[in-house]
Design a protein around this motif. Structure first.
Motif, PDB file in Angstrom:
ATOM      1  N   PRO A  71      -4.338  -8.259 -12.217  1.00 49.34           N
ATOM      2  CA  PRO A  71      -5.764  -8.095 -11.923  1.00 49.34           C
ATOM      3  C   PRO A  71      -6.163  -6.624 -12.022  1.00 49.34           C
ATOM      4  CG  PRO A  71      -4.515  -8.498  -9.911  1.00 49.34           C
ATOM      5  CD  PRO A  71      -3.558  -8.672 -11.047  1.00 49.34           C
ATOM      6  N   ASP A  72      -7.413  -6.340 -12.446  1.00 48.90           N
ATOM      7  CA  ASP A  72      -7.893  -4.955 -12.448  1.00 48.90           C
ATOM      8  C   ASP A  72      -8.038  -4.457 -11.011  1.00 48.90           C
ATOM      9  OD1 ASP A  72      -8.078  -4.929 -15.214  1.00 48.90           O
ATOM     10  OD2 ASP A  72     -10.085  -5.817 -15.173  1.00 48.90           O
ATOM     11  N   ILE A  73      -8.509  -5.352 -10.155  1.00 44.00           N
ATOM     12  CA  ILE A  73      -8.653  -5.013  -8.745  1.00 44.00           C
ATOM     13  C   ILE A  73      -7.923  -6.072  -7.920  1.00 44.00           C
ATOM     14  CG2 ILE A  73     -10.278  -4.743  -6.828  1.00 44.00           C
ATOM     15  CD1 ILE A  73     -12.380  -3.926  -8.933  1.00 44.00           C
ATOM     16  N   ALA A  74      -6.984  -5.620  -7.078  1.00 47.64           N
ATOM     17  CA  ALA A  74      -6.278  -6.537  -6.197  1.00 47.64           C
ATOM     18  C   ALA A  74      -6.846  -6.353  -4.802  1.00 47.64           C
ATOM     19  CB  ALA A  74      -4.782  -6.250  -6.222  1.00 47.64           C
ATOM     20  N   GLU A  75      -7.491  -7.400  -4.280  1.00 48.54           N
ATOM     21  CA  GLU A  75      -8.078  -7.264  -2.952  1.00 48.54           C
ATOM     22  C   GLU A  75      -7.002  -7.182  -1.901  1.00 48.54           C
ATOM     23  OE1 GLU A  75     -11.052 -10.160  -2.147  1.00 48.54           O
ATOM     24  OE2 GLU A  75     -12.217  -9.543  -3.890  1.00 48.54           O
ATOM     25  N   GLY A  77      -3.101  -6.166  -1.481  1.00 52.30           N
ATOM     26  CA  GLY A  77      -1.912  -5.577  -2.106  1.00 52.30           C
ATOM     27  C   GLY A  77      -0.632  -6.328  -1.802  1.00 52.30           C
ATOM     28  N   ALA A  78      -0.681  -7.217  -0.804  1.00 51.71           N
ATOM     29  CA  ALA A  78       0.533  -7.955  -0.443  1.00 51.71           C
ATOM     30  C   ALA A  78       0.875  -9.020  -1.475  1.00 51.71           C
ATOM     31  CB  ALA A  78       0.379  -8.600   0.932  1.00 51.71           C
ATOM     32  N   VAL A  79      -0.133  -9.436  -2.227  1.00 54.26           N
ATOM     33  CA  VAL A  79       0.092 -10.483  -3.224  1.00 54.26           C
ATOM     34  C   VAL A  79      -0.641 -10.108  -4.513  1.00 54.26           C
ATOM     35  CG1 VAL A  79      -0.044 -12.943  -3.708  1.00 54.26           C
ATOM     36  CG2 VAL A  79       0.161 -12.181  -1.348  1.00 54.26           C
ATOM     37  N   VAL A  80       0.063  -9.463  -5.422  1.00 58.75           N
ATOM     38  CA  VAL A  80      -0.536  -9.095  -6.701  1.00 58.75           C
ATOM     39  C   VAL A  80       0.185  -9.863  -7.805  1.00 58.75           C
ATOM     40  CG1 VAL A  80      -1.142  -7.197  -8.245  1.00 58.75           C
ATOM     41  CG2 VAL A  80      -0.944  -6.768  -5.788  1.00 58.75           C
ATOM     42  N   ILE A 119       7.946 -13.231 -17.953  1.00 53.62           N
ATOM     43  CA  ILE A 119       8.207 -13.343 -16.519  1.00 53.62           C
ATOM     44  C   ILE A 119       6.874 -13.326 -15.794  1.00 53.62           C
ATOM     45  CG2 ILE A 119       9.017 -12.012 -14.493  1.00 53.62           C
ATOM     46  CD1 ILE A 119      11.334 -13.322 -15.833  1.00 53.62           C
ATOM     47  N   ALA A 120       6.703 -14.218 -14.834  1.00 54.83           N
ATOM     48  CA  ALA A 120       5.532 -14.152 -13.970  1.00 54.83           C
ATOM     49  C   ALA A 120       5.996 -14.192 -12.525  1.00 54.83           C
ATOM     50  CB  ALA A 120       4.587 -15.315 -14.247  1.00 54.83           C
ATOM     51  N   THR A 121       5.446 -13.294 -11.705  1.00 58.29           N
ATOM     52  CA  THR A 121       5.796 -13.288 -10.290  1.00 58.29           C
ATOM     53  C   THR A 121       4.661 -12.634  -9.512  1.00 58.29           C
ATOM     54  OG1 THR A 121       7.547 -12.746  -8.701  1.00 58.29           O
ATOM     55  CG2 THR A 121       7.090 -11.092 -10.376  1.00 58.29           C
ATOM     56  N   ARG A 122       4.882 -12.428  -8.199  1.00 62.23           N
ATOM     57  CA  ARG A 122       3.863 -11.766  -7.377  1.00 62.23           C
ATOM     58  C   ARG A 122       4.520 -10.610  -6.646  1.00 62.23           C
ATOM     59  NH1 ARG A 122       1.508 -17.488  -5.330  1.00 62.23           N
ATOM     60  NH2 ARG A 122       3.250 -17.329  -3.901  1.00 62.23           N
ATOM     61  N   ILE A 123       3.896  -9.442  -6.704  1.00 59.26           N
ATOM     62  CA  ILE A 123       4.503  -8.272  -6.066  1.00 59.26           C
ATOM     63  C   ILE A 123       3.591  -7.689  -4.986  1.00 59.26           C
ATOM     64  CG2 ILE A 123       5.803  -7.708  -8.168  1.00 59.26           C
ATOM     65  CD1 ILE A 123       3.870  -5.295  -8.510  1.00 59.26           C
ATOM     66  N   LYS A 124       4.196  -6.798  -4.162  1.00 52.92           N
ATOM     67  CA  LYS A 124       3.414  -6.060  -3.165  1.00 52.92           C
ATOM     68  C   LYS A 124       3.130  -4.667  -3.701  1.00 52.92           C
ATOM     69  CE  LYS A 124       6.149  -8.250   0.439  1.00 52.92           C
ATOM     70  NZ  LYS A 124       7.270  -8.001   1.352  1.00 52.92           N
ATOM     71  N   MET A 125       1.905  -4.197  -3.483  1.00 53.59           N
ATOM     72  CA  MET A 125       1.555  -2.837  -3.891  1.00 53.59           C
ATOM     73  C   MET A 125       0.945  -2.093  -2.714  1.00 53.59           C
ATOM     74  SD  MET A 125       0.054  -3.378  -7.707  1.00 53.59           S
ATOM     75  CE  MET A 125      -0.145  -1.616  -7.999  1.00 53.59           C
ATOM     76  N   ALA A 126       1.481  -0.898  -2.437  1.00 60.80           N
ATOM     77  CA  ALA A 126       1.025  -0.118  -1.284  1.00 60.80           C
ATOM     78  C   ALA A 126      -0.371   0.440  -1.520  1.00 60.80           C
ATOM     79  CB  ALA A 126       2.009   1.002  -0.986  1.00 60.80           C
ATOM     80  N   LYS A 127      -0.629   0.923  -2.733  1.00 56.61           N
ATOM     81  CA  LYS A 127      -1.944   1.495  -3.049  1.00 56.61           C
ATOM     82  C   LYS A 127      -2.225   1.391  -4.538  1.00 56.61           C
ATOM     83  CE  LYS A 127       0.246   5.694  -1.819  1.00 56.61           C
ATOM     84  NZ  LYS A 127       0.264   7.051  -1.382  1.00 56.61           N
ATOM     85  N   THR A 128      -3.431   1.808  -4.912  1.00 56.94           N
ATOM     86  CA  THR A 128      -3.829   1.796  -6.315  1.00 56.94           C
ATOM     87  C   THR A 128      -2.824   2.587  -7.142  1.00 56.94           C
ATOM     88  OG1 THR A 128      -6.146   1.637  -5.718  1.00 56.94           O
ATOM     89  CG2 THR A 128      -5.647   2.501  -7.909  1.00 56.94           C
ATOM     90  N   THR A 151      -7.256  -2.607  -2.844  1.00 59.79           N
ATOM     91  CA  THR A 151      -8.190  -2.277  -1.768  1.00 59.79           C
ATOM     92  C   THR A 151      -7.529  -2.319  -0.394  1.00 59.79           C
ATOM     93  OG1 THR A 151      -9.046  -4.483  -2.212  1.00 59.79           O
ATOM     94  CG2 THR A 151     -10.437  -2.674  -2.808  1.00 59.79           C
ATOM     95  N   ILE A 152      -6.562  -3.235  -0.185  1.00 57.57           N
ATOM     96  CA  ILE A 152      -5.796  -3.242   1.061  1.00 57.57           C
ATOM     97  C   ILE A 152      -4.324  -3.231   0.699  1.00 57.57           C
ATOM     98  CG2 ILE A 152      -5.341  -4.432   3.248  1.00 57.57           C
ATOM     99  CD1 ILE A 152      -7.966  -5.996   2.756  1.00 57.57           C
ATOM    100  N   GLY A 153      -3.600  -2.226   1.197  1.00 56.61           N
ATOM    101  CA  GLY A 153      -2.186  -2.080   0.859  1.00 56.61           C
ATOM    102  C   GLY A 153      -1.352  -3.222   1.396  1.00 56.61           C
TER     103      GLY A 153
END
Lengths: 157, 104
Positions: A71-75, A77-80, A119-128, A151-153
């Motif tokens: 996604p361009d914007i992940a609302e 960050g725990a599930v990207v 590969i497709a999965t879901r990752i956590k992101m701390a920040k932009t 927007t939320i880490g």
């Protein structure tokens, strides 16, 4: 590793076939079973550190043959959701790196012979930050990145 | 198998698509318990292996930055309807689980 943990580990691995049997027969210690897990790469606090530890080189060739779907914007960050696909020939592994995470390496996937480079999965992101895909093929490292706004880490704190 | 939900579908192009959901907390070790203020210890899956007829089709090495209740999808060639796929995972505390599914 304490004796207690070892017990739990043994119980856990007994059902996993050959490795479990080898462990219970005392042929290999639990530490050796997970020896393949690249701890130093996952502990590395920089992209270069993680890549170097994983592949023994930091020479990445930029490639437009790698497609990152994110996604361009992940609302949250725990599930990207991330998917990576490439038409580079002979792909051996695909690694997903979140550049500004405290420990950037999120995951690394080693593909079997008939496995497609997808590969497709879901990752956590701390920040932009950039999500970087590193593809190993024919002994060379290819990479591409995509910026994801968070927007939320998703890494606590 | 209790922790694993897996589906494998063979397409017309001979490619099997596998979709996996695993229930696991995937705690990073950085987060604090909101009630007690204590740090929740790291607890995450480190390795996921998928086998088709005894051959490795995928080995995934994971850190704690894979989302809670991990989702994973990938594709491979060479599978046939009715073939068995085996999935197993091990976490950093030595817990593990495995499950099997037939290709549809």
């Amino acid at each position: 590793m304490t004796d207690m943990k070892r017990r739990i580990f043994l119980r856990g691995t007994l059902t996993t076939g050959a490795i479990g049997m080898a462990v219970s027969a005392g042929l290999i210690t639990p530490r050796m079973v997970l020896a393949a897990w690249p701890k130093t790469a996952f502990d590395a606090t920089s992209v270069d550190g993680a890549v170097n530890s994983l592949f023994g080189s930091t020479t990445l060739t930029g490639s437009n043959k790698i497609k990152i779907k994110a996604p361009d914007i992940a609302e949250n960050g725990a599930v990207v959701p991330i998917s990576i696909e490439t038409d580079i020939e002979g792909v051996e592994s695909i690694s997903i790196i979140a550049e500004k995470n405290a420990t950037p390496l999120t995951s690394s996937f080693v593909l079997g012979k008939g496995t497609e480079a997808f590969i497709a999965t879901r990752i956590k992101m701390a920040k932009t930050s950039s999500v970087i895909a590193v593809v190993k093929a024919g002994g060379k490292l290819y990479s591409t990145g995509k910026e994801v706004k968070v927007t939320i880490g998703g890494c606590g704190g | 198998m209790a922790s694993i939900k897996m589906r494998a579908t063979l397409g017309d192009d001979g490619v099997t698509t596998i979709k996996i959901l695993i229930s696991h907390p995937m705690d990073t070790g950085l987060e604090k318990d909101k009630k007690t203020g204590n740090t929740i210890p790291a607890h995450f899956i480190q390795e996921v292996v998928c086998e088709h007829n005894g051959t490795n089709v995928l080995t995934a090495e994971w850190g704690p930055a894979i989302s809670k209740n991990p989702y994973l999808s990938f594709r491979f060639k060479g599978g046939k309807t009715g073939d068995t796929l085996k999935l197993s995972w091990v976490d950093n505390l030595g817990n593990s689980d495995s499950g099997e599914v037939t290709i549809q």
